[in-house]
Each structure stands twice: as structure tokens, then as C-alpha cells.
Design an enzyme around this catalytic site. Structure first.
Site, PDB file in Angstrom:
ATOM      1  N   HIS A   1       0.647  -1.453   0.011  1.00 26.16           N
ATOM      2  CA  HIS A   1      -0.042   0.006   0.046  1.00 26.16           C
ATOM      3  C   HIS A   1       0.759   1.158   0.210  1.00 26.16           C
ATOM      4  O   HIS A   1       0.240   2.361  -0.140  1.00 26.16           O
ATOM      5  CB  HIS A   1      -0.963   0.057   1.158  1.00 26.16           C
ATOM      6  CG  HIS A   1      -2.188  -0.788   1.035  1.00 26.16           C
ATOM      7  ND1 HIS A   1      -3.163  -0.382   0.402  1.00 26.16           N
ATOM      8  CD2 HIS A   1      -2.370  -2.045   1.226  1.00 26.16           C
ATOM      9  CE1 HIS A   1      -4.488  -1.030   0.646  1.00 26.16           C
ATOM     10  NE2 HIS A   1      -3.853  -2.184   0.991  1.00 26.16           N
TER      11      HIS A   1
ATOM     12  N   LYS B   1      -8.973  14.378   4.251  1.00 20.04           N
ATOM     13  CA  LYS B   1      -8.297  13.219   4.292  1.00 20.04           C
ATOM     14  C   LYS B   1      -7.277  13.223   5.420  1.00 20.04           C
ATOM     15  O   LYS B   1      -7.144  14.132   5.918  1.00 20.04           O
ATOM     16  CB  LYS B   1      -7.292  13.104   2.998  1.00 20.04           C
ATOM     17  CG  LYS B   1      -6.495  14.385   2.618  1.00 20.04           C
ATOM     18  CD  LYS B   1      -5.710  14.164   1.460  1.00 20.04           C
ATOM     19  CE  LYS B   1      -6.860  14.276   0.128  1.00 20.04           C
ATOM     20  NZ  LYS B   1      -6.488  13.240  -0.966  1.00 20.04           N
ATOM     21  N   ARG B   2      -6.759  12.119   6.052  1.00 19.78           N
ATOM     22  CA  ARG B   2      -5.589  12.018   7.099  1.00 19.78           C
ATOM     23  C   ARG B   2      -4.858  13.454   6.742  1.00 19.78           C
ATOM     24  O   ARG B   2      -4.137  13.551   5.584  1.00 19.78           O
ATOM     25  CB  ARG B   2      -4.972  10.952   7.015  1.00 19.78           C
ATOM     26  CG  ARG B   2      -5.759   9.723   7.599  1.00 19.78           C
ATOM     27  CD  ARG B   2      -6.316  10.058   9.043  1.00 19.78           C
ATOM     28  NE  ARG B   2      -5.261  10.223  10.144  1.00 19.78           N
ATOM     29  CZ  ARG B   2      -5.038   9.185  11.058  1.00 19.78           C
ATOM     30  NH1 ARG B   2      -5.867   8.101  10.923  1.00 19.78           N
ATOM     31  NH2 ARG B   2      -3.870   9.343  11.671  1.00 19.78           N
TER      32      ARG B   2
ATOM     33  N   LYS C   1       0.574  14.840   1.872  1.00 16.91           N
ATOM     34  CA  LYS C   1      -0.603  15.140   1.324  1.00 16.91           C
ATOM     35  C   LYS C   1      -0.833  16.711   1.060  1.00 16.91           C
ATOM     36  O   LYS C   1      -1.449  16.936   0.085  1.00 16.91           O
ATOM     37  CB  LYS C   1      -2.137  14.497   1.918  1.00 16.91           C
ATOM     38  CG  LYS C   1      -2.003  12.783   1.976  1.00 16.91           C
ATOM     39  CD  LYS C   1      -3.253  12.597   2.956  1.00 16.91           C
ATOM     40  CE  LYS C   1      -3.437  11.012   2.990  1.00 16.91           C
ATOM     41  NZ  LYS C   1      -3.983  10.620   1.894  1.00 16.91           N
TER      42      LYS C   1
ATOM     43  N   THR D   1      -8.136   7.154  -2.865  1.00 15.19           N
ATOM     44  CA  THR D   1      -9.655   6.702  -3.186  1.00 15.19           C
ATOM     45  C   THR D   1     -10.532   7.856  -3.146  1.00 15.19           C
ATOM     46  O   THR D   1     -11.582   7.899  -3.862  1.00 15.19           O
ATOM     47  CB  THR D   1     -10.046   5.586  -2.339  1.00 15.19           C
ATOM     48  OG1 THR D   1      -9.866   5.731  -1.031  1.00 15.19           O
ATOM     49  CG2 THR D   1      -9.399   4.365  -2.803  1.00 15.19           C
TER      50      THR D   1
ATOM     51  N   LYS E   1     -13.959   9.294  -5.365  1.00 16.44           N
ATOM     52  CA  LYS E   1     -15.338   9.686  -4.783  1.00 16.44           C
ATOM     53  C   LYS E   1     -15.586  10.932  -5.459  1.00 16.44           C
ATOM     54  O   LYS E   1     -17.028  11.155  -5.846  1.00 16.44           O
ATOM     55  CB  LYS E   1     -15.099   9.574  -3.359  1.00 16.44           C
ATOM     56  CG  LYS E   1     -14.698   8.408  -2.865  1.00 16.44           C
ATOM     57  CD  LYS E   1     -14.544   8.383  -1.154  1.00 16.44           C
ATOM     58  CE  LYS E   1     -13.865   7.198  -0.735  1.00 16.44           C
ATOM     59  NZ  LYS E   1     -13.267   7.639   0.448  1.00 16.44           N
TER      60      LYS E   1
HETATM   61  C1  LIG Z   1     -12.183   7.553   1.130  1.00 15.61           C
HETATM   62  C2  LIG Z   1     -11.667   7.939   2.340  1.00 15.61           C
HETATM   63  C3  LIG Z   1     -10.410   8.055   2.967  1.00 15.61           C
HETATM   64  C4  LIG Z   1      -9.429   7.876   2.010  1.00 15.61           C
HETATM   65  O1  LIG Z   1      -9.099   9.437   1.344  1.00 15.61           O
HETATM   66  P1  LIG Z   1      -7.545   9.536   0.611  1.00 15.61           P
HETATM   67  O2  LIG Z   1      -7.877  11.077   0.075  1.00 15.61           O
HETATM   68  O3  LIG Z   1      -7.706   8.516  -0.564  1.00 15.61           O
HETATM   69  O4  LIG Z   1      -6.406   9.493   1.407  1.00 15.61           O
HETATM   70  C5  LIG Z   1     -10.143   8.473   4.130  1.00 15.61           C
HETATM   71  N1  LIG Z   1     -11.024   8.491   5.161  1.00 15.61           N
HETATM   72  C6  LIG Z   1     -12.278   8.410   4.722  1.00 15.61           C
HETATM   73  C7  LIG Z   1     -13.474   8.629   5.814  1.00 15.61           C
HETATM   74  C8  LIG Z   1     -12.943   8.053   3.551  1.00 15.61           C
HETATM   75  O5  LIG Z   1     -14.100   7.983   3.293  1.00 15.61           O
END
Ligand SMILES: *Cc1c(COP(=O)(O)O)cnc(C)c1O
Length: 810
Positions: A353, A542-543, A548, A650, A654
Site C-alpha cells: 500500500h 483526508k488524513r 498529502k 480513493t 469519490k
Molecule cells: C475515502 C476515505 C479516505 C481516503 O482518502 P484519501 O484522500 O484517498 O486518502 C479516508 N477517510 C475516509 C473517511 C474516507 O471515506
């Protein structure tokens, strides 16, 4: 078909049995539990039939091992997937109850950090929805990921007690508990010419499974997520108890319970803690014992285990599945090493990953050996045989190559190496990431095992992120192209036929506006900040991680603010920059970045001179539920990681599905998003992967020359430390230093100019409403390719050998 009359009867009965109340007497919480019980009942029968069908067919089954599952709430999804959402909604509306209020009662399990945990859930959802035999194993953490609040601009953490109220979705199975052993020593006992190994003086922890049904989408199939919980084998230490030593009497129980207390709050970070190793072995040992037991009970010959069973290792956290399966086959079923090894490698598959060095798991040998003596012995033997194979079969002579390949290295066990050697398949999670594994990070492994390497680009649950999160957009799609896309989302491409239909484009903009108004209300209710839904909603959720680059985003906001201050009448589309995300509690700089965002927000949001052209929002406690509110309201999706650092991402998928325009570096799955949607419907900027590697190789990146050479950069960065934001002296010095003094590891200064340009381009494009709407439509239309159904189709076909099994009713 469930009718309203039958439903009424079932809910009334459930209320008597769960609350001892009539419908009229019951409150919303009572009704939530009653409805939950009705759903349990309807699920239970299909669940049982699915299990029987899967066992009877002996169809190949995959067991997905993951330390994290970010499930989101279940009620809405379960109603939808069972096909009873509408009748339930009608029934409650007749009683003036809004289903949304019922859904709010459910606690969201926080059993994951971020993308990795959400992916595991997407895979279970797709396996079940495609009627494939596939189940998840994980841990039932009593406290999920911490709950985040913002106080005075700083992140504050509190335990998230998601099991405080009853969890109606789980079924405890005490009769299927297994024992997990820690510590002790190994006796070698010769029997004839052979040796057997006896584990002695160990301590036992009981692993008790709790099963959660994973319902497929309207297909009469229910698979299982099995979460293990640690229990002591002794109630309390009676000797200590009778001596009056109450603390001593409970000590052992507390130690055992600690295994499933908390999820470690680190994302893409490794911390060699003993308790974490204990947790990982707990999952692996309980899960693999369970797999072997189920196989034997179902009459499967263990010599052919791999023909019936696949074990998937999600990141290296469950890598000990390899030595654990070896242990069981050899020590409990008396198989020879060679045979056990062949079966193990054919059974196990591994997903990598991340390329981040700080995320690579390496356990100290002393810790590993003391806690898991037999697993250590087997790991050491795996390595000895592997090193011999390298010399004798692959004719490796280079010391550098041997050094890179060895599982055991400088007093540590490298879990990536163990996973690769013990699996028949290694996949990355986006094309670029898989290529970099082969060409760079794991090239020594690729050279000896090229056939093991493959790519499986991540995916998302379109049923959640489109059908459920953005019902209006899903309805419009259905009106335009029919319902086929719900089960075959690639069909969404047919939307492209409507690219020039102004009525459709108007409707797309209306739906986005509605979603933005809803989020605007949520923002106002939770933070008191007023935002303008006619302007651009630019979201990065995101985190919080340096790679990032939330920092680059907020630095750009600081630059925009400065421009507005100098020229308050500047012609600019009003913009709201919205952030959300948790920082690991021990990650100092990440927490400072949260403080910086909130500091800039306070100054900008209260400045009347800029006439509401700029607003900044940080929403606390990011979760699946919050993401579900935010993503449908985004105009712009910030996917701005340093190239090579985000393995896939991911959330990028979305947002695309919800019609946002991606502002992206050419990293992870962003590259594939660009290929799907076309270069005109995405805005890209920044260093490319090979440019980043070039800087590493030459060691010639010089952020100081950018800082001193570019007045815009210097003036923006200086605001971190020159008192501009009225914070205590030195507050943001560490952030400033990370850029100017410590080499700007994530190339923020290098990419800043091209990021500003890209943002300017976005602002200009948004002024042309129909052009923007057409881009938005194209993004939705081309997002179907990222449904996790297709991802799972490829895992099933190319890695696991798992097939759809037609559901049967009794
Ligand atoms: C999809 C999702 C993530 C992943 O987000 P990235 O931008 O791909 O790091 C993290 N937390 C939640 C709650 C999500 O739904």
C-alpha cells in the site's frame, strides 16, 4: 416482498421484545433498535442460506485479512441492499418520522484510519454484491480511532466509545472461540529421524469471534466480517483474589483485554510497539486457525488447501499469516516443510500500500522472538531457505542484492520481504505505484519473481458514493440512461451523450448547488461560519500528512488573502476552502498544520474588508458519514500529494464520481483518472514522478533558492513567523523550518508556482458555467471504471481464482 402491513407487525413485535413498549410508547432510539431487529431477522435467513450454499459447493473462498475496516454506518445501507428502503421510509413517514433521524442514532464504528480501511470494506461490499465467497477477518477494537475536536485551533483527542450502546449488527459466537499463544519457549523433540516442536510455558488468550453480516446489493447473498475480541481464559486469579490482592486478581485480565482496546491511530506510519505486534498476531493466528478448521470441517484435504482457499494480506500488518499457516500445517497436521511451504505460497497473496520508508514494518528480532518464539523459528527458517535459493537457484552473488532481499536484516524482521517471499502474488494499488515497485523499490524482488508482480488499481463503492450519497445525481443519471449503471457502473459513460444538452447541464449545476446548500447549513450549524454556495467549494478531506500537502493548500489561501487585502475589489469568484482530517496524536507537524489552517481561518473569516470572497472551514472528526456529506458538495477536489507518495488515493475517485473537478498532481490513481476523463476535464500541475526521483538521485533540490528567489513565496512563507497571524511567537517556526531549513522534503516550494497557476485556471474556468457543468458531467460519466466491483473482478480472476456462486434459496 415486504409490505407496509407486514412491516408494521414486525416492528410492533420487535418493540415488545426489545423495549417492552408499544409503538406509541417508544422513543426514536427504541424504534431504531426495533428496526435493527427486523433487519437482522431478514438478513439472518439469507445469511444462513449463503453459508450453506458456499459450504455445499466447496467453491474457492477468499479470506481478507486486514487490521482496519472503515465500515461507516450500516442501517441505511442494509435497508437499501435488502431492497426494503422504500417501504420502511413510507412506514415511518406515515408516523411523521424522518428516516435520517433514525440513522443518526447509530454510532459509526471507527475501526480504520483512512483509505486502507475503507478499501477493505469496499472489497467486502463488492464480493458480497457479486455473490462471491469472500469474508473479512479483523479485530473488534473496543475504542475505535480517536474522536477529534478542535479547541482553540488545536486538535484534541478523546476515546471513541462506539460500543457504549448495543451494536445491533454483530453476532457473538463464543462456541467458535480459538486460543492464541504468546511467549514461552520451544522444545525440540526427536521422533525417529524427524523433529517435532512443542510450544511450552506460553500464555493463552481466548479469541472470540463477533460476526457482522455483509449484505450484497439486492442479490440474496450475505457474506461475513468476522472481528475477533480478546478474552482471558481465567475469570480472575483466584489465589490473588483470596489473598485480598484485588489489583493482582484483575491484572492478567486487563493485560489480555488491552489487545483489542484501541486501533493505533497511525496512517502510513510504523511504530515498533509490542502491543501492536501482539494485535497483529492475534488477528493472524485466530484467523488462520479458523480458516484451517473450517476447511477441515468441510472435508477439504489440507494438501489441496490452496485450491479451495485464498488468504489475502492487506498491507504487511497480517504478514505473519505466512509463518502461522506453516506452523499449523507442520506442528498440528504433521506436514513436511516442503509441502507446507508450497501450499502456503499458493494460498497467500499480498497487497503493498505504500512506498513511504517510515511506513515499512520492521520488528526487532528480540521482541518478535520473545513474544512469538515458534513464529520466529519458522520465519528464520523461511529466510535461511530463501537465501539458499537466491544463491543456488537465482545465482545471486551481489552482496547489495542479498542485503536488500533478506527477510532478516540488522536485528529486524522486514515484513514486506516476508510477505513477498510467502505469497504467490504481490500487487500495487495503482498503475504508477505498481510500476515503481517493479522498477525501483522492489526491483530486486521483481528480478527474481517477475511473475508474482501485478497491479490492481483501487476502487470505491459506487452504491455508496453515488447511489446513496448523491441521490439526486443518481436519479438524473437513471432518467437519462436507465437503471443499468446501478449494477454495471461503466454504463455511466452513456451520460456523455448529453454533454451538450443545456437542460441536463442546468440540472447538474442545480443538484450541485443543492448539495452545497446542505453542506453550507452543516458548516453553519457546526462551526457558525457562513459560506456562499454560489462560489467555489474547494475541498481537501483526508488524513493530515505532510506528503498529502495540506500545507501547500493553506499557503495558497494565505497568498490569496494577501492579494485580496491589497486589492479588496479584485474580481474573483468567491471561494470556500474546506478541510477535514485527523492527525496522528504523536505527529507534531501534522497537528501544527491543523493549527495553522484554523489560525488562518479565524483571521480571514472575521475580516470584513474582503467582502466574503474567501472563507476557510475546518470540519472536525472526519469520518465516512462526514465524507458522505462533503464529497457531493465539492466543485474542486484537492489531490495534491508529492508525486510518488500517494500510492493510489480513493477519495479522488469519490469526488470525480460526484462531478468535482480534480486539481491533481500526477500521482497514484490521479493519472488513471486523467486517462479516463481526458486531459481537458482535470487540472494537473507539479513535479512528475521521475523529476522527484531525479532530485533524490542528484541530491540537488534547493528550496532556499526558491525562497530567496521568489518574492511571492518568501512573503507568503514569512507570514508563518513574522507575527502576521497574531499567534504566540514561534508557534509556526517548525513549519517554516521544515520548508526553509530542513530541505522541504515534500517539494512544496518547488510545486507552489505551478499550483498557484492551476488554481488561477480553476477560478477562470468556473466563470463559464456551461463549460464547468460539462466538465462535471464528464467526470461523473467516466468514474464508473473506478467501481470496486471491477477491482474485485480482477482480484478474483487474476489473483484468487474466486468465482461468482449463484445464490440459492431454501
Ligand atoms: C475515502 C476515505 C479516505 C481516503 O482518502 P484519501 O484522500 O484517498 O486518502 C479516508 N477517510 C475516509 C473517511 C474516507 O471515506
Amino acid at each position: 416482498m415486504l409490505t407496509k402491513e407486514t412491516l408494521k407487525k414486525e416492528i410492533e413485535e420487535a418493540l415488545y421484545s426489545t423495549a417492552g413498549k408499544s409503538f406509541a410508547e417508544s422513543d426514536l432510539t427504541d424504534k431504531y433498535y426495533a428496526l435493527g431487529n427486523v433487519v437482522r431477522k431478514h438478513t439472518g435467513k439469507i445469511w444462513s442460506e449463503t453459508g450453506k450454499n458456499q459450504r455445499a459447493s466447496k467453491a474457492k473462498t477468499v479470506y481478507y485479512f486486514s487490521m482496519e475496516y472503515l465500515t461507516g454506518k450500516f442501517m441505511e445501507k442494509n435497508l437499501e441492499y435488502l431492497g426494503i428502503y422504500e417501504v420502511v421510509k413510507d412506514f415511518f413517514e406515515d408516523h411523521d418520522i424522518c428516516l435520517g433521524d433514525l440513522f443518526d442514532i447509530e454510532a459509526e464504528p471507527g475501526l480504520g484510519n483512512g483509505g486502507l480501511g475503507r478499501l477493505a470494506v469496499a472489497f467486502l461490499d463488492s464480493l458480497s454484491s457479486m455473490s462471491m465467497p469472500g469474508h473479512g477477518y479483523g479485530l473488534r477494537y473496543e475504542k475505535g480511532l480517536f474522536k477529534q475536536s478542535i479547541e482553540n485551533g488545536y486538535q484534541k483527542e478523546e476515546p471513541q466509545n462506539w460500543l457504549k450502546e448495543q451494536n445491533i449488527w454483530e453476532f457473538k459466537r463464543p462456541s467458535e472461540a480459538v486460543e492464541v499463544r504468546y511467549g514461552g519457549g520451544i522444545q525440540v523433540i526427536p521422533i525417529g529421524k524427524k523433529f517435532t516442536f512443542r510450544h511450552v510455558d506460553y500464555s493463552i488468550v481466548k479469541a472470540v469471534p463477533y460476526d457482522t453480516p455483509f449484505i450484497g446489493y439486492k442479490n440474496h447473498n450475505v457474506n461475513t466480517l468476522r472481528l475477533w475480541s480478546a478474552e482471558s481464559t481465567e475469570d480472575l486469579n483466584l489465589k490473588e483474589f483470596s489473598k485480598g490482592n484485588l489489583c493482582g486478581a484483575f491484572n492478567k485480565i486487563d493485560e489480555v483485554k488491552s489487545i483489542c482496546q484501541v486501533l493505533y491511530p497511525d496512517d502510513s506510519y510504523y511504530d515498533g510497539k509490542r502491543l501492536r505486534l501482539k494485535q497483529e498476531y492475534f488477528l493472524v493466528s485466530a484467523g488462520v486457525q479458523d480458516v484451517v478448521r473450517k476447511s477441515v470441517n468441510n472435508g477439504i484435504p489440507l494438501e489441496e488447501l490452496h485450491k479451495y482457499t485464498a488468504i489475502h494480506i492487506n498491507d504487511t500488518h497480517p504478514a505473519m499469516a505466512v509463518p502461522e499457516l506453516m506452523r499449523i500445517l507442520m506442528d498440528e497436521y504433521y506436514m513436511e516443510w516442503e509441502q507446507a511451504w508450497k501450499i502456503t505460497v499458493k494460498t497467500c497473496a499480498f497487497t503493498n500500500h505504500t512506498l513511504l520508508e517510515e511506513a515499512m514494518e520492521k520488528w526487532d528480532i528480540s521482541l518478535y522472538r520473545d513474544l512469538l518464539p515458534r513464529i520466529w523459528q519458522i520465519t528464520e527458517e523461511i529466510n535461511n531457505r530463501f537465501l539458499a535459493e537466491l544463491r543456488n537457484v537465482h545465482r545471486i552473488t551481489s552482496a547489495e542484492a542479498m542485503d536488500k532481499l533478506s527477510i532478516i536484516h540488522q536485528n529486524t524482521v522486514r515484513m514486506v520481504n516476508l510477505s513477498i517471499v510467502g505469497s504467490h502474488s504481490i500487487n500495487g494499488v495503482a498503475k504508477l505505484h505498481s510500476d515503481l515497485l517493479k522498477e525501483r523499490e522492489l526491483r530486486h524482488f521483481y528480478n527474481i519473481y517477475p511473475q508474482k508482480f501485478n497491479n490492481k488499481t483501487n476502487g470505491i463503492i459506487h452504491r455508496h458514493w453515488l447511489l446513496s450519497a448523491n441521490k439526486n445525481l443518481a436519479d438524473l443519471t437513471e432518467d437519462l440512461i436507465g437503471p443499468g449503471f446501478k449494477t454495471n457502473p461503466i454504463q455511466m459513460r452513456e451520460l456523455l451523450k448529453h454533454s451538450n444538452d443545456k437542460q441536463v447541464l442546468d440540472r447538474i449545476m442545480e443538484i450541485k448547488h443543492e448539495n452545497k446548500k446542505n453542506l453550507s447549513k452543516y458548516i453553519y450549524d457546526t462551526t457558525g461560519i457562513k459560506t456562499n454556495p454560489h462560489g467555489i467549494f474547494d475541498i481537501q478531506a483526508k488524513r493530515i500528512h505532510e506528503y498529502k500537502r495540506q500545507l501547500m493548500n493553506i499557503l495558497h489561501v494565505m497568498y490569496l488573502y494577501d492579494k485580496l487585502k491589497t486589492n479588496p475589489n479584485m474580481d474573483m469568484v468567491p471561494r470556500t476552502f474546506i478541510f477535514a482530517g485527523k492527525a496522528a496524536p504523536g505527529y507534531y507537524i501534522a497537528k501544527e498544520i491543523i493549527k495553522l489552517i484554523n489560525t488562518v481561518a479565524r483571521v480571514v473569516n472575521s475580516d470584513l474588508t474582503i467582502k466574503d470572497k474567501l472563507k476557510i472551514v475546518f470540519l472536525e472528526d472526519y469520518s465516512v458519514s462526514l465524507a458522505t456529506k462533503m464529497i457531493p458538495a465539492a466543485d474542486v477536489s484537492e489531490q495534491i500529494s508529492t508525486a510518488t507518495k500517494e500510492a493510489s488515493g480513493t477519495s479522488n475517485m469519490k469526488y470525480m464520481m460526484n462531478g468535482a473537478i480534480t486539481l491533481a498532481t500526477l500521482d497514484g490513481a490521479n493519472i488513471e483518472i486523467m486517462k479516463e476523463v481526458g486531459e481537458n476535464n482535470i487540472v494537473v500541475f507539479g513535479l512528475k514522478d521521475y523529476e522527484v526521483y531525479d532530485f533524490y538521485q542528484r541530491g540537488n533540490y534547493d528550496p532556499q533558492s526558491l525562497y530567496f528567489g521568489n518574492p511571492v513565496i518568501k512573503e507568503t512563507i514569512d507570514k508563518l513567523v513574522n507575527g502576521y497571524f497574531r499567534v504566540p511567537y514561534g508557534e509556526f517556526q517548525p513549519i517554516y523550518d521544515s520548508l526553509v531549513k530542513y530541505g522541504d522534503r515534500y517539494f512544496i516550494l518547488k510545486d507552489f508556482e505551478s499550483y498557484m497557476q492551476a488554481q488561477r485556471k480553476i477560478g477562470n474556468m468556473y466563470r463559464n458555467k456551461y463549460q464547468w457543468a460539462e466538465m462535471s458531467l464528464s467526470n461523473t460519466a467516466c468514474s464508473g471504471a473506478f467501481s470496486s466491483d471491477y477491482t474485485i473482478g480482477r482480484y478474483a480472476n487474476e489473483i484468487w481464482g474466486v468465482k461468482t456462486l449463484t445464490p440459492r434459496k431454501d
